[in-house]
Design a protein around this motif. Structure first.
Motif: not given
Length: 85
Positions: A38, A67-68, A70-75, A78
């Protein structure tokens, strides 16, 4: 005869003590690998290099870590979007 029973008892105690300890070591090793992967991806290392460093046979195995990230980037995006709503 009594001495053999005592040694069997001691061996069972050692076994009961060593199983949780072995499990904890395996869990620590897995956690360290997960953290390493990570962090590498977060700091900008490419997926292929991280895959080879982890010893994965296929890059698809390493994509779980991507994927982890990318989720952090999306968060994070947001959070910024929430300021303008």
């Amino acid at each position: 005869m009594r001495e053999n029973r005592f040694h069997l008892f001691l061996n069972r105690l050692r076994l009961l003590y060593s199983i949780p300890k072995s499990f904890a070591l395996l869990l620590a090793f897995h956690t360290a690998r997960h953290t390493f992967a990570t962090m590498m991806l977060t700091l900008g290392a490419d997926l292929y290099t991280t895959s080879k460093l982890l010893g994965h046979a296929d890059v698809k195995m390493t994509q779980v870590y991507a994927k982890i990230i990318n989720q952090k980037k999306d968060d994070a995006v947001n959070l910024v979007n929430g300021l303008f709503d």
